[in-house]
Design a protein around this motif. Sequence first.
Motif, short mmCIF file in Angstrom:
data_model
loop_
_atom_site.label_atom_id
_atom_site.label_comp_id
_atom_site.label_asym_id
_atom_site.label_seq_id
_atom_site.Cartn_x
_atom_site.Cartn_y
_atom_site.Cartn_z
N PRO A 1 1.89 11.83 4.61
CA PRO A 1 1.10 10.61 4.74
C PRO A 1 -0.14 10.67 3.84
CG PRO A 1 0.71 12.04 6.61
CD PRO A 1 1.77 12.70 5.78
N VAL A 2 -0.55 9.52 3.32
CA VAL A 2 -1.75 9.48 2.48
C VAL A 2 -2.70 8.39 2.96
CG1 VAL A 2 -0.61 10.42 0.43
CG2 VAL A 2 -0.73 7.95 0.74
N ARG A 3 -3.97 8.55 2.60
CA ARG A 3 -4.99 7.55 2.88
C ARG A 3 -4.59 6.26 2.16
NH1 ARG A 3 -8.81 10.65 1.75
NH2 ARG A 3 -9.16 10.14 -0.41
N VAL B 1 -3.71 13.12 0.72
CA VAL B 1 -2.95 13.42 1.94
C VAL B 1 -3.88 13.37 3.14
CG1 VAL B 1 -1.67 15.22 3.19
CG2 VAL B 1 -1.14 14.74 0.80
N GLU B 2 -3.49 12.54 4.12
CA GLU B 2 -4.29 12.35 5.33
C GLU B 2 -3.46 11.59 6.35
OE1 GLU B 2 -8.59 11.19 4.89
OE2 GLU B 2 -7.83 9.35 5.83
N GLY C 1 -4.82 -5.42 12.08
CA GLY C 1 -5.22 -4.52 11.01
C GLY C 1 -4.47 -3.20 10.98
N LYS C 2 -3.36 -3.10 11.70
CA LYS C 2 -2.55 -1.88 11.71
C LYS C 2 -1.61 -1.87 10.52
CE LYS C 2 -3.51 -0.08 15.85
NZ LYS C 2 -3.89 1.27 16.10
N MET C 3 -1.40 -0.69 9.95
CA MET C 3 -0.51 -0.53 8.81
C MET C 3 0.92 -0.27 9.30
SD MET C 3 -0.18 -0.24 5.47
CE MET C 3 -1.82 0.07 4.90
N VAL D 1 0.86 -1.17 0.00
CA VAL D 1 0.00 0.00 0.00
C VAL D 1 0.91 1.23 0.00
CG1 VAL D 1 -1.82 1.22 1.24
CG2 VAL D 1 -1.70 -1.27 1.35
N ILE D 2 0.56 2.21 -0.82
CA ILE D 2 1.29 3.49 -0.78
C ILE D 2 0.75 4.26 0.42
CG2 ILE D 2 1.78 5.65 -1.98
CD1 ILE D 2 1.39 4.06 -4.64
N VAL D 3 1.63 4.52 1.40
CA VAL D 3 1.21 5.17 2.65
C VAL D 3 1.72 6.60 2.77
CG1 VAL D 3 0.95 2.99 3.87
CG2 VAL D 3 3.14 4.19 3.96
N GLY D 4 2.52 7.03 1.80
CA GLY D 4 3.04 8.39 1.85
C GLY D 4 3.97 8.64 0.69
#
Length: 169
Positions: A110-112, A83-84, A56-58, A30-33
């Motif tokens: 950081p991104v959703r 961005v979130e 379920g934590k990233m 997953v792209i997280v940022g």
Amino acid sequence: MICKRLGLPYLPGSRDGVLKVKPYRTADCVIVGFRWSDKVDGRISTLLLGLYGAGGKMDFVGHTSGFPPRVREELERSLPTLVEPGHLSDRRVPGGQSRWSRGKELDWNPVRPKLVCEVRYDKLQGDRFRHGTRFLRFRPDKEPEECTWAQVRPRRRRGDPTVESLLGM
């Protein structure tokens, strides 16, 4: 693994007669940022990658860069709208000091967790990818929740060889 060409002698300090072969693997992350380039305004230089862990934590697992122009344009169009903060666990957080950061914190955005990409890596050390992780492609067919540690740390199955069985113990 190092392979030597049969027709050439070993030459100390030279790579003419040898070839390094690495056993690459791939993972869907997953792209997280992302990080903006410090060389060109409005350019994304790096993607930060995550995998879902326990509960379920990233978890942040590494980064990748070096995208084709078409991919870079898509990233620069879509990532700023995502961005979130607040989606990463606190196990390991990007942006801290490293031997490459010259004593400064590296800014990141950081991104959703919405976009999934496939990356190539050669080594997983502890809880992060090491060495040149390479972006391969987007994975619109995968949901972010499918990107888990299980794909890079598969559980042992019945019948899998053990150290003891391989050593004849």
